[in-house]
Design an enzyme around this catalytic site. Structure first.
Site: not given
Lengths: 611, 611
Positions: B328, B243, B251, B52
């Site tokens: 990530p 987001r 996370y 993302d």
């Protein structure tokens, strides 16, 4: 009423005329969800030519409706002006260049040029997305209105009746439609049928200055062909206005007085080729040729007039060229027109929704007629300057470059539209101004970059106050990390939105549809916590900002300083059209109450009345 | 080949896999007019979750394809990072905030987050406008390639054959299609079938760090929920990535070593509720609740591997996750993938058009494999830092805030993608660099605002060098009002575009389709005349710029200074992907010739050969 088979219908607002003023109005009202129709007697929109200049303030206004992006993508931008005067060897020479726009606070410090048809398409496409289309070719043939004071004062009544004729079936017996409207807007141009029917006179006069206008793609070695140019040549004055693509508009002064006969233009006396021949001579020693088709051309005499009235009983309004005609020299025409109806849209909406008294609509003529008069006064000086010969040895009384440049820049606030200043009224209340000493109540809120407190993303404050018909209440909250200041903010929050708070009284519990509250802290970006503000000042995390410089970049951090707001904070009320209505301190809640109560209808009182 | 009823077809480029790497490639090739197909075995694009984060350099790259506007409109922006560490009273406390991006020259100095499906849609819609769609669900079942050196060296041959199976009709006898391709790109993910079929090994290792990821809209009083947060809590490490909309990605580090069994994740050992419970504990004393649906969640072990080779005979390539896997944590995955194929698109196009030798394609593995190795090396340090405990009284060996912040900022060039530096090769030639002493050959051209000479409109130089497969030749022309300098420019113009000039030899008279020439004067905006430049440096009035400050505004006027170019001027050659290939003085035309001749095919020689 004349004709047969009259159909009857009702509408909240009927707009007559789909030029820039009418389309701005139709688009804005439809965006606000108002029941609106718009008719035009022409079978199609303008294909070419006509008005083409969009001023910095008008770009801001279009942005407030979400329409500026497309304008900026399609239009040409004028950043620089170049000035040419007679040179030593007979032709012209560049005396200098200067910024085309001299309004320091302009968010878009340039003019945009785009042909009127393309600008109309921006509105038409926006309207289409909400199912609104221009009905054409449809002309009004009769206009009647009630004289009944009770009916006129009742915003739910339909005191105006317009007979509309569909011109597409000329051969048949005309079919008429009788439209009953709450409000009618006549945006039907300089020869306005609505204005004539209302009996409003055009006051003012006509000059002796005759100009020709040509739109085409020239072939030239003239180095300023993409700048706005004011050319005072021994062979006549000329203006260059670059347009979208490679198109250029030339304004060419005609000195042959025979073109005017008995006060009217005799267009048979000159053709386009002759105009181009004048342009060729004016630009010497530069070469300019015209190998491409002529997109549009015309001749005009400058007339400078304002309608005696803009409104009949606050039920029928005229707007745009129907109210004012002036020279196209400073590119004001389309701008004044669109800003007329921008001023009207939110007022009509407030009255139709039952939020404001019908008397609010009196401020339309009050604000826009004064503006139109100022525009004519300005235009007289400005266009005389353009039409006067340049100073030369033979013509020592002509205008010098210095005089011209000084006038050009002095008029910057006016030509840019940035300086528009509405006089005091119910909706422009300069009392208490000192809490934001550098803001001018009655002018538009100047741009500033703020950081959103929750994520430090930069935003332009003008983008936080869209033309969504809501009043914006900007809470300049001071240092929100300070415990004492927090107490003052919680008190303010309670007085506004608590039980029996002002906003509740004015608009009920769902006051968020009438008012939009935005908070601006001046804590540092490292320390600000949006969670420190009272709940009504952060109905969503995205409603809190801070006056700090960008995380990476130099913008931001100047709002308190340039607005003249101290660490104590201030409340700034911005009208739905972006103009500042009121400024006050955060402890002076009564003045907020007084401001809104002067034109709004207390919803709590209505509820009382209903029960 | 297996199956029945095999259809035969031919295509220039077949792309296998429609994730970010495959879609970037398909979109770029279709934009260039290349005959391309793209297949994917999944029936639909990613609905939620996955990658993302879009880094600053990737936003620049998307802008070069005209795709950044939509990304910026739809995505969330991360400007600020906040760091939390164990506080004195047991929970966490904010140690500080710092810019999320520390790459000084980034045009977009922030990360953008948007779910992978929305990013894929940006490519899909762009492709759709040119009639290109992903064929799905379609999987490759066989891959063969010629070993014939003559065929491999002939860019017009089809040496690769892929058997494709349509998975939508499983019940029937499988229908196969035999596709003959000039080139194949395997962008089919971490478990790449193409890579396995080519026999390329993944080199590297797996860590013991296990993390959980959850996408949801939380309800919280945590003041940094819209900033990127690195939280070292006594209850475990946690990262917050806001987001689009109100969505947040968390996370969450898992310390229960039982989750790994025999080197593989046992996902049955933990569920999403348990993950959220860890997050609740990590954020104390702040409150975080999860009243909304979970959009997506997963668990992963960090593995850090690079494929042994990226290319088979420069005819079959692998790209994206097929070549490299890593954590990530620094948000590199999707960025590395899209930049792989961004590097490949123009090279394939040049070879397919017959402009460049097929050997140009060797630079793909050369440039991107080295980058992948650097990425893994960086990721090892960076993710170890995230997975290590914070320093506390009980844990004196933990990482301090200062250590963490220093590492975070040191890695800025890498995490932002701005620092990507391709090593010398035919297409990266650092000789002569001194003519623009502050540009780094092999890095991307840094942003600068220039004014267009004809109208003083400001432009970002990066917008002048779109990814249109043409090499950009930037002529930094010096003071174009100076007669001596003009002479030098006319000489250069003649050597490049005159009879027998270099560009004519390289690409023929229509060299404008291969090269785009842009001129940058450093005359003042008051004096510059675009008409003073030689004709080939102003094929249109819009091709000439000047290095001056905006007419109204503070940007611009720094290009010569920040690129290290003197008043003598320079020529800067920018590759079609935006990376600087060559810098030289305006009198050193031979070095321009040498640069292009090392990988391009002389069209004048070809014409000679044809006749």
């Amino acid at each position: 009423m004349p004709g047969t088979l009259a159909n009857e219908s009702h509408v909240d607002v009927l707009i007559i005329g789909a030029g820039p003023a009418g389309l701005m109005c139709a688009n804005g009202l439809s965006l606000a969800g108002v029941n609106v129709r718009i008719v035009d007697q022409r079978p199609d929109k303008v294909p070419a030519g006509q008005a083409d200049g969009i001023q910095p303030r008008t770009i801001e206004v279009l942005q407030s409706y979400g329409l500026a992006d497309r304008l900026l993508r399609e239009g040409n931008q004028l950043h620089m002006a170049a000035f040419y005067n007679p040179g030593p060897s007979g032709g012209i020479t560049r005396t200098g260049r200067a910024p085309d726009v001299t309004a320091a606070s302009a968010r878009y410090p340039f003019e945009t040029t785009l042909h009127q048809g393309a600008i109309e398409s921006i509105f038409l496409d926006s309207m289409k997305s909400r199912g609104l289309f221009v009905e054409r070719p449809v002309a009004p043939v009769a206009l009647e209105w009630s004289q009944d004071e009770n009916q006129l004062q009742d915003p739910t009544s339909y005191p105006v009746t317009v007979a509309l004729k569909n011109l597409s079936d000329e051969t048949q017996e005309p079919r008429l439609e009788r439209v009953h409207a709450k409000f009618v807007v006549g945006a039907d141009g300089a020869h306005s049928w609505v204005r004539k029917t209302l009996g409003f006179a055009m006051e003012g006069e006509q000059t002796e200055f005759v100009w020709g206008v040509v739109d085409t793609i020239p072939d030239t070695d003239f180095p300023d062909i993409r700048n706005r140019c004011a050319i005072h040549s021994p062979n006549g004055s000329c203006m260059v206005i670059p347009r979208e693509g490679d198109m250029v508009r030339l304004y060419i002064q005609l000195t042959d007085s025979q073109i005017i006969e008995a006060g009217r233009l005799n267009k048979g006396k000159i053709n386009c080729d002759q105009l181009l021949q004048v342009a060729r001579k004016s630009l010497k020693p530069f070469r300019i040729e015209f190998p491409n088709p002529i997109d549009w051309w015309t001749l005009y005499i400058i007339g400078q007039r304002v309608a005696s009235k803009f409104s009949m009983h606050e039920r029928i309004f005229i707007a745009g060229d129907a109210c004012h005609t002036h020279s196209p020299k400073a590119g004001q025409g389309m701008n004044a027109s669109m800003n007329d109806t921008h001023n009207l849209i939110w007022k009509l909406t407030q009255v139709l929704r039952g939020w404001s008294h019908i008397s609010l609509l009196k401020t339309y003529e009050f604000e826009r007629r004064k503006y139109a008069q100022d525009l004519i006064a300005f235009d007289k000086k400005f266009s005389a300057l353009f039409s006067t010969k340049a100073q030369t040895d033979e013509d020592p009384d002509g205008v010098t470059h210095e005089q011209f440049l000084e006038a050009f820049q002095t008029f910057g606030g006016f030509t840019s539209g940035i300086g528009i200043h509405y006089a005091p009224s119910d909706i422009v209340n300069p009392e208490g101004q000192s809490a934001a000493s550098k803001l001018i109540v009655g002018q538009r809120l100047p741009p500033q970059i703020l950081l959103r407190a929750a994520d430090c993303r930069p935003f332009e404050i003008q983008d936080l106050i869209p033309a969504d018909t809501r009043f914006k209440i900007l809470i300049f909250a001071g240092n929100t990390n300070d415990t004492q200041q927090q107490k003052r903010l919680f008190t303010l929050a309670d007085q506004l939105g608590g039980d029996g708070g002002i906003l509740i009284k004015l608009a009920g519990a769902a006051y968020g549809s009438v008012f939009d509250i935005i908070s601006v802290s001046n804590s540092s970006k490292e320390d600000v916590n949006y969670t420190d503000l009272p709940a009504i000042f952060r109905t969503h995390w995205s409603k809190v900002f801070t006056d700090a410089q960008e995380v990476a970049g130099l913008r931001g951090g100047m709002a308190y300083k340039s607005y003249g707001i101290s660490k104590d904070g201030a409340v700034v009320i911005v009208r739905p059209d972006g103009y500042i209505g009121k400024v006050t301190g955060i402890e002076n809640v009564n003045s907020i109450n007084q401001y809104f109560s002067s034109f709004m209808i207390m919803q709590s009182a209505m509820t009382l009345h209903d029960s």
